[in-house]
Design an enzyme around this catalytic site. Structure first.
Site, PDB file in Angstrom:
ATOM      1  N   SER A   1       0.853  -1.202   0.000  1.00  0.00           N
ATOM      2  CA  SER A   1       0.000   0.000   0.000  1.00  0.00           C
ATOM      3  C   SER A   1       0.880   1.240   0.000  1.00  0.00           C
ATOM      4  CB  SER A   1      -0.922  -0.036   1.221  1.00  0.00           C
ATOM      5  OG  SER A   1      -1.895   0.968   1.110  1.00  0.00           O
ATOM      6  N   ASN A   2       0.349   2.378   0.385  1.00  0.00           N
ATOM      7  CA  ASN A   2       1.139   3.611   0.439  1.00  0.00           C
ATOM      8  C   ASN A   2       0.607   4.503   1.547  1.00  0.00           C
ATOM      9  OD1 ASN A   2      -1.035   5.345  -0.691  1.00  0.00           O
ATOM     10  ND2 ASN A   2      -0.747   3.975  -2.439  1.00  0.00           N
TER      11      ASN A   2
END
Ligand code: CTP
Length: 400
Positions: free
Chosen positions: A209-210
Site C-alpha cells: 500500500s502507500n
C-alpha cells in the site's frame, strides 16, 4: 466588505494563539463586521483587553459584571445579538466545558445561551490535540452542529512541531466569509471522488500500500458538497471519519475494486476527481495462507493494476470534467503535463513529494494546477481546505 452588517461575537480563551485574535479582529472589522469580544480570564493573560477593545472599537467582556460600576453583562443578550459566535483560539479546557455543558464564566455561559451558529478554532499542543479525550470532545461539539476549523500544522509554542496551531487569521476570515456568503456553484452536479490508498494482498495478513491519508480528497468532497454538489466517494482504507449523511460512500480495498465501483458510477457523473493513490502494482499470486519464513530470499512478482484515470479518461464524454493529481519527485512539471494528456484530464493538480508540509498525511499542501487549455496556477503552502477551495474555483472557471 463581505461581512457588512454581520455581528460576530468573538470568544478568546487561554492559549498563546490569543495574540492572533487581535489580527483576526482587525480582519473582521476591515471586512465590515461588527465585532464584540468576550474573553476568559486566562485569555487576558495572553492578550490585553486594551488591544482587543481598541481594534474592535468596543469594550471586551470577560466577567458577568463590572466590579466598580456593577454593570451587568448579559450572556443571553450577547448570544442573541450575534449572527455568529466564533471562538478563536479555543483551548482544550474551554472545549471540554462546551462538550459537557459547563458554565463557569461569561464565555461558556454565552455559548450555552447563544442561538446563532458557532465556529471553533482550536489551538493547543500537538499531543493535546491528538489526545482521545480532545478528539472525542471535538467530535461531540461537531455533532451539536458547531463548525470546527481544523488546527494547522507547524511550529508550536512548545518548540515542538505538529498539528495544533490555530488556523491562521486569514484562513479563518475566508471560512467566515464563505459561511455568510455560501457559493452554490455546483448545485445539482454529481461529483465522484476517488480517495485514499488501495491495499493489495500478499497473503491474508500482509499487503502492499502507500501513505495516502485521503485528507485532500475528503477536503474536496466537503468543499463540493458545501457548494451544492451530490458527492460520491469511492474510498480505499482510510482512518478518516467520513460523514455518511453528507456523502454516498463506496468502500473498497483493492485497485480493481476501486475501478469496478468507479466505473459503475462514472456514466452518471458530471465531474470526477481522481484523488486516490492507487497502488500501481499488485502481487501476481496472493496466497491463501500466511507466507512463512523459510530462511531464504523471497521474490515477489508484481503485476500492473488497472489505471482508473486512464481507463475512465477513454470513455469521458464531452460534458464530463476529469481532475487528476500528480505526485512527483523529479521533473515535476514535465511529468504532470504528460499525465494531463495521457489520462485525458481537464486539469491536473501537481503536488511535490519532496517539499516540507506537502502531500501525504500533512494537513497543508502546496500545489500547481495545469489546465488542458494551458492555464497554470500556483498556490502557497495552505491548509488542504484552502487548496480544495482553489481547485473548485479553477474547475468552475474551466467548466463554465
Ligand atoms: N491513478 C488512477 N489509477 C491508477 C494510478 C493513478 O486513477 N492505477 C490516478 C491518480 O488518482 C492520480 C493520477 O492518476 O489522479 C496520477 O497518479 P500518479 O500516482 O501521480 O501517477 P501514475 O500514473 O501512477 O504514474 P507514476 O506512478 O509512474 O508517476
Amino acid at each position: 466588505m463581505n461581512l457588512e452588517g454581520k455581528r460576530i461575537l468573538v470568544g478568546v480563551t487561554g492559549s498563546i494563539a490569543a495574540y492572533k485574535t487581535a489580527i483576526l479582529t482587525r480582519l473582521l472589522i476591515k471586512s465590515g463586521a461588527e465585532v464584540q469580544l468576550v474573553a476568559t480570564a486566562s485569555a487576558l493573560d495572553f492578550i490585553t483587553p486594551l488591544t482587543l477593545a481598541t481594534l474592535s472599537k468596543r469594550p471586551v467582556f470577560s466577567t458577568f459584571f463590572e466590579k466598580n460600576s456593577g454593570q451587568w453583562h448579559n450572556h443571553v443578550e450577547l448570544g442573541l445579538w450575534a449572527d455568529l459566535f466564533l471562538v478563536a483560539p479555543l483551548s482544550a479546557n474551554t472545549l471540554a466545558k462546551f462538550a459537557q455543558g459547563g458554565s463557569d464564566n461569561l464565555l461558556t455561559a454565552t455559548y450555552l445561551s447563544c442561538r446563532c451558529p458557532v465556529m471553533l478554532a482550536p489551538a493547543m499542543d500537538l499531543d493535546m490535540y491528538q489526545h482521545p479525550s480532545v478528539r472525542a470532545n471535538l467530535e461531540k461539539v461537531a455533532s451539536f452542529g458547531n463548525i470546527v476549523l481544523d488546527a494547522e500544522t507547524g511550529e508550536l509554542a512548545s518548540g515542538l512541531s505538529g498539528q495544533g496551531r490555530m488556523m491562521e487569521p486569514e484562513h479563518i476570515l475566508e471560512q467566515v466569509i464563505q459561511f455568510f456568503n455560501p457559493k452554490k456553484d455546483f448545485l445539482g452536479k454529481k461529483v465522484m471522488i476517488t480517495l485514499g490508498p488501495t491495499q493489495e494482498a500478499l497473503d491474508p495478513v500482509r499487503f502492499l500500500s502507500n501513505h495516502s491519508s485521503g485528507k485532500m480528497g475528503y477536503a474536496l468532497a466537503k468543499a463540493f458538497e458545501a457548494q451544492g454538489a451530490e458527492v460520491y466517494l469511492v474510498v480505499g482504507p482510510v482512518s478518516l471519519k467520513l460523514d455518511e449523511n453528507r456523502f454516498q460512500i463506496r468502500r473498497v480495498t483493492t485497485a480493481s475494486e476501486m475501478f469496478e465501483a468507479a466505473k459503475a458510477l462514472h456514466a452518471q457523473m458530471d465531474l470526477v476527481v481522481f484523488a486516490a493513490a492507487v497502488a500501481d502494482f499488485r502481487p501476481e499470486n496472493p496466497v491463501a495462507q500466511k507466507i512463512k519464513k523459510a530462511g531464504e530470499e523471497l521474490t515477489l512478482r508484481l503485476v500492473p493494476n488497472v489505471d482508473l484515470a486512464f481507463e475512465l479518461g477513454k470513455i469521458k464524454r464531452a460534458n464530463q470534467f476529469h481532475v487528476g493529481f500528480a505526485l512527483e519527485t523529479e521533473q515535476e512539471e514535465v511529468n504532470a503535463k504528460a499525465k494531463l494528456v495521457r489520462k485525458n484530464f481537464d486539469l491536473v493538480v501537481l503536488n511535490s513529494a519532496v517539499e516540507a508540509g506537502v502531500g501525504f498525511k500533512h494537513d497543508t499542501n502546496q500545489v500547481r494546477i495545469f489546465h488542458k487549455s494551458g492555464r497554470e496556477v500556483s498556490s502557497a503552502l495552505l491548509p488542504k481546505e484552502s487548496i480544495a477551495a482553489l481547485i473548485l474555483e479553477e474547475v468552475k472557471n474551466a467548466a463554465s
